[in-house]
Design an enzyme around this catalytic site. Structure first.
Site, PDB file in Angstrom:
ATOM      1  N   CYS A   2       0.955  -0.982  -0.001  1.00  0.00           N
ATOM      2  CA  CYS A   2       0.082   0.072   0.003  1.00  0.00           C
ATOM      3  C   CYS A   2       0.718   1.308  -0.016  1.00  0.00           C
ATOM      4  CB  CYS A   2      -0.823  -0.119   1.314  1.00  0.00           C
ATOM      5  SG  CYS A   2      -1.772  -1.362   1.399  1.00  0.00           S
ATOM      6  N   ARG A  27       1.654   1.524  -5.807  1.00  0.00           N
ATOM      7  CA  ARG A  27       1.800   0.656  -4.722  1.00  0.00           C
ATOM      8  C   ARG A  27       0.578  -0.002  -4.224  1.00  0.00           C
ATOM      9  NH1 ARG A  27       6.290   1.234  -2.152  1.00  0.00           N
ATOM     10  NH2 ARG A  27       5.635   0.128  -0.300  1.00  0.00           N
ATOM     11  N   TRP A  77      -3.754  -1.980  -1.407  1.00  0.00           N
ATOM     12  CA  TRP A  77      -3.512  -3.247  -2.046  1.00  0.00           C
ATOM     13  C   TRP A  77      -3.768  -4.304  -1.342  1.00  0.00           C
ATOM     14  CZ3 TRP A  77       0.320  -3.678  -6.554  1.00  0.00           C
ATOM     15  CH2 TRP A  77       0.439  -4.916  -7.021  1.00  0.00           C
ATOM     16  N   ASN A 103       0.428   0.246   6.140  1.00  0.00           N
ATOM     17  CA  ASN A 103       1.079  -0.419   4.633  1.00  0.00           C
ATOM     18  C   ASN A 103       1.826  -1.513   5.560  1.00  0.00           C
ATOM     19  OD1 ASN A 103       2.152  -1.654   2.434  1.00  0.00           O
ATOM     20  ND2 ASN A 103       3.869  -0.131   2.390  1.00  0.00           N
ATOM     21  N   GLY A 104       1.343  -2.848   5.285  1.00  0.00           N
ATOM     22  CA  GLY A 104       2.101  -4.084   5.878  1.00  0.00           C
ATOM     23  C   GLY A 104       0.902  -5.039   6.188  1.00  0.00           C
ATOM     24  N   GLU A 486      13.987 -18.918 -19.395  1.00  0.00           N
ATOM     25  CA  GLU A 486      13.641 -17.544 -18.902  1.00  0.00           C
ATOM     26  C   GLU A 486      14.910 -16.611 -19.222  1.00  0.00           C
ATOM     27  OE1 GLU A 486      11.168 -15.639 -18.505  1.00  0.00           O
ATOM     28  OE2 GLU A 486      11.948 -14.084 -17.391  1.00  0.00           O
ATOM     29  N   LYS A 490      14.976 -13.237 -21.568  1.00  0.00           N
ATOM     30  CA  LYS A 490      15.600 -11.933 -21.060  1.00  0.00           C
ATOM     31  C   LYS A 490      16.611 -11.394 -22.170  1.00  0.00           C
ATOM     32  CE  LYS A 490      12.983 -10.784 -18.449  1.00  0.00           C
ATOM     33  NZ  LYS A 490      12.112 -11.822 -18.685  1.00  0.00           N
ATOM     34  N   GLU A 493      14.656 -10.395 -25.576  1.00  0.00           N
ATOM     35  CA  GLU A 493      14.064  -9.331 -25.500  1.00  0.00           C
ATOM     36  C   GLU A 493      14.646  -7.799 -25.187  1.00  0.00           C
ATOM     37  OE1 GLU A 493      10.756  -9.154 -22.854  1.00  0.00           O
ATOM     38  OE2 GLU A 493      11.744 -10.241 -21.535  1.00  0.00           O
ATOM     39  N   HIS A 509      20.044 -34.044 -30.067  1.00  0.00           N
ATOM     40  CA  HIS A 509      19.210 -34.289 -30.937  1.00  0.00           C
ATOM     41  C   HIS A 509      18.963 -33.267 -32.050  1.00  0.00           C
ATOM     42  CE1 HIS A 509      18.206 -37.879 -28.465  1.00  0.00           C
ATOM     43  NE2 HIS A 509      18.120 -36.962 -27.440  1.00  0.00           N
ATOM     44  N   LYS A 608       4.515  -3.947 -22.593  1.00  0.00           N
ATOM     45  CA  LYS A 608       4.510  -4.655 -21.133  1.00  0.00           C
ATOM     46  C   LYS A 608       3.170  -5.613 -20.945  1.00  0.00           C
ATOM     47  CE  LYS A 608       5.626  -5.339 -16.844  1.00  0.00           C
ATOM     48  NZ  LYS A 608       6.719  -6.439 -16.851  1.00  0.00           N
TER      49      LYS A 608
HETATM   50  C1  AGP Z   1       8.540 -11.096 -20.296  1.00  0.00           C
HETATM   51  O1  AGP Z   1       9.743 -10.339 -19.763  1.00  0.00           O
HETATM   52  C2  AGP Z   1       7.719 -10.390 -21.365  1.00  0.00           C
HETATM   53  N1  AGP Z   1       7.325  -9.026 -21.027  1.00  0.00           N
HETATM   54  C3  AGP Z   1       6.607 -11.214 -21.695  1.00  0.00           C
HETATM   55  O2  AGP Z   1       7.158 -12.568 -22.263  1.00  0.00           O
HETATM   56  C4  AGP Z   1       5.391 -11.317 -20.734  1.00  0.00           C
HETATM   57  O3  AGP Z   1       5.874 -12.258 -19.890  1.00  0.00           O
HETATM   58  C5  AGP Z   1       4.186 -11.944 -21.362  1.00  0.00           C
HETATM   59  O4  AGP Z   1       3.634 -10.950 -22.014  1.00  0.00           O
HETATM   60  C6  AGP Z   1       3.273 -12.515 -20.393  1.00  0.00           C
HETATM   61  O5  AGP Z   1       2.639 -11.301 -19.466  1.00  0.00           O
HETATM   62  P1  AGP Z   1       1.785 -11.630 -18.278  1.00  0.00           P
HETATM   63  O6  AGP Z   1       2.424 -12.260 -17.381  1.00  0.00           O
HETATM   64  O7  AGP Z   1       1.434  -9.971 -17.943  1.00  0.00           O
HETATM   65  O8  AGP Z   1       0.535 -12.372 -18.799  1.00  0.00           O
END
Ligand code: AGP
Length: 613
Positions: A2, A27, A77, A103-104, A486, A490, A493, A509, A608
């Site tokens: 929060c 927050r 939150w 907050n907490g 993962e 990273k 992207e 393979h 995002k």
């Molecule tokens: C991850 O770094 C990317 N921004 C992207 O793969 C993201 O994880 C994906 O679009 C899913 O987003 P979400 O977790 O908000 O569903």
């Protein structure tokens, strides 16, 4: 999480509070509220309309009386109690004179509420925080002045808090205190401020001070006084803030990605906080699915995209090993087109940081249409996915601004592994002592991640060594495989370089044909059970000219024989390794992107949240 803000001695109290709440919305924003105090009068306004709560509060305050020099504000939150106005802060005591914001999490709130109700206190909300208002009221009735009343109250409280309290009978005073949850104090001539973070008061205060754990501060217009929980005076540490607002919102870091990588220990602590009763029962307050239903789950299907899909793949190993439940993991955008089979006892879990990814929303809708129960794992309260699901688990990682997901990944793994432990508890597939040991181990991961973060320079140096490389393979075994996926995501992207994640055993393979001098192979090699096989995979690629980077534990003495570069991490339980091992790979990808001049917070072509199919 929060956000809290307060001011004493101001000539535009309400404007200060509302501006600060606007900046604290990241927050938490499922509800918001302010309380204004002057001699003999406490005035309060609260709204709970989700993401528009602060805007709605601004409208509500248009009718506020004028002439208040002091006030507090809060963005919520929800952790305890639904995100409704009745649970929005500020919360009041029985007299209506004392207002508090928090907050907490007050872990012993239930027993305290019972004691207070037995003394005649009447509670009006379903929150843990309200106990603070009544505890302070109790001490004020005994004649303590506000600062001593807050101190007496905090001596009986367990949990995390950043709180602020005001009393109409002691106007022009705010008493604030902190344990774990962040709190800063700001001063300007004739006005004193408090807030969860600097940006909320950056353009109003001229000096800023950090409040440390178990410190209590009394704010007056002319300044502040601080004591510890024993009542001894303490000096607050003055912060040197020369940020502009945008920098402030990045917490002083160069970019949001660095800020969020560094917030991972806190994200883990927040995700796991208050998730276990004293009797050992693992609990998700917000999870509206009965124990019987969870116990009867026959099969789990996890649907997710991107980083969330990689976290879901880690969860598969934990759910199958600990809860002995069959698990499938699906790419969200594929799930509904494969005519999925949903039988009685199928539980579908939609994993999404934003809770707005249309692929995942459509997948969970399809699952519900076919009769599955759906749990959403979301980082945003009241997200579309959370609202549509039958139940939700919040990851509480705090706002993630950078497009490349980092702290959400570790928080998702932690939340899903906690769910696996809960299912193991319900199905008695693990002994109580094993569950306790794993729970404690899970709670120690935040500190291990903090240790890895201190090694940032070493990881960045490896990126500089490899800045000419253009082809990367990330490999791992068991949970090291989704960690490798993962790590590859990273790097892709952030730096726009070609990187692929593969199970280490799969190289022979086909992909091995691509290995030649100049290709970099990054191996997640921290799992003792898989170590020998990973070493032989690395020998294979090294023999064909690859440059080898290995994520390995501090005590691994054999890795140097096959790796050109070693990214060292502390050893941990196999299932927890993704949360630790991903950190050097995040930093490696970040450093490579910076070397290549990329926009690390907003990589090209990406958003995002992907709200289009
Ligand atoms: C991850 O770094 C990317 N921004 C992207 O793969 C993201 O994880 C994906 O679009 C899913 O987003 P979400 O977790 O908000 O569903």
């Amino acid at each position: 999480m929060c956000g809290i803000i307060g001011v004493v001695g101001s000539s535009d109290t309400l404007a200060t509070l509302l501006q600060g709440l606007q900046r604290l919305e990241y927050r938490g924003y499922d509800s918001a509220g302010v309380a204004l105090v002057r001699p003999g009068q406490t005035w309060r306004a609260r709204t709970a309309v989700g993401t528009e709560s602060v805007a709605a509060l601004r409208a509500e305050c248009a009718s506020a009386p004028s002439g208040f020099r002091s006030g507090i504000g809060h963005t919520r939150w929800a952790t305890h109690g639904a995100p409704e106005a009745v649970n929005a802060h500020p919360l009041l005591d029985c007299s209506g004179n004392i207002a508090i914001i928090h907050n907490g999490i007050i872990e012993n709130h239930a027993e305290l509420q019972e004691q207070l109700e037995a003394k005649g206190h009447v509670f009006t909300s379903v929150t843990d925080s309200e106990v603070l208002a009544h505890l302070i009221e109790d001490s004020r009735i005994q004649g303590l002045e506000l600062m001593e009343a807050v101190r007496a109250s905090l001596l009986v409280v367990r949990g995390a808090f950043a709180i602020a309290a005001m009393d109409a009978n002691e106007p022009d005073v705010i008493v604030a205190a902190r344990r774990i949850s962040p709190l800063v104090v700001g001063t300007a001539p004739g006005v004193t401020y408090l807030a969860s973070d600097v940006p909320a008061i950056l353009d109003r205060a001229t000096a800023f001070y950090a409040v440390n754990d178990d410190e209590i501060v009394r704010l007056r217009p002319e300044g502040f006084r601080a004591i510890d929980l024993e009542g001894s005076p303490v000096r607050l540490h003055q912060l040197s803030i020369d940020w502009d607002l945008e920098t402030a919102e990045k917490g002083g870091y160069d970019d949001f990605m660095t800020k969020e990588i560094n917030e991972q220990p806190d994200a883990l602590r927040s995700t796991l906080m208050d998730r276990r009763h004293k009797d050992g029962t693992i609990t998700f307050d917000e999870l509206r699915i009965g124990d019987d239903e969870l116990r009867d789950v026959k099969r789990v299907v996890l649907v997710a995209a991107g980083t969330s899909h990689n976290a879901a793949q880690v969860a598969k190993y934990a759910l199958e090993r600990w809860a002995r439940i069959s698990v499938e993991v699906d790419i969200s955008s594929e799930y509904r087109y494969r005519d999925p089979i949903v039988e009685i006892g199928t539980l579908v879990i939609g994993v999404s940081q934003s809770g707005e990814t249309i692929d995942t929303i459509m997948a969970t809708r399809e699952a519900q249409y076919r009769g599955a129960h759906v749990i959403a794992v979301s980082n945003i309260v009241d997200s579309s996915l959370a609202r549509e699901a039958d139940a939700v688990i919040y990851t509480r990682a705090g706002l993630e601004v950078s497009v490349a997901s980092t702290k959400a990944f570790v928080a998702q793994v932690a939340a899903l592994e906690l769910l696996a432990l809960r299912l193991a508890q319900l199905r008695s597939t693990l002994s109580p002592s094993d569950i306790d040991a794993l729970f404690l181990g899970l709670n120690a991961v935040g500190s291990q991640v903090a240790t890895v973060l201190e090694r940032r320079d070493r990881f960045e140096a490896v990126a500089h060594e490899l800045k000419g490389a253009r082809d990367f393979f990330f490999i791992g075994r068991h949970v090291g495989f989704p960690t490798a996926l993962e790590g590859a995501l990273k790097l892709k992207e952030l730096s726009y370089l070609h990187a692929e994640g593969y199970p280490a055993g799969e190289l022979k393979h086909g992909p091995l044909a691509l290995i030649e001098p100049g290709v970099v192979v990054v191996a997640v090699a921290t799992d003792p059970a898989m170590h020998e096989k990973i070493l032989s995979n690395l020998a294979e690629v090294k023999a064909r000219g690859a440059t080898v980077v290995a994520v390995a534990t501090d005590d691994d003495e054999s890795i140097a024989a096959v790796a050109d570069y070693v990214l060292r991490v502390p050893a941990t339980e196999q299932m927890f390794t993704p949360m630790v091992d991903i950190v050097p790979l995040q930093i490696f990808a970040y450093a490579m992107a910076r070397i290549l001049g990329r926009n690390v917070d907003r990589p090209r072509n990406l958003a995002k949240t992907v709200t289009v199919e």
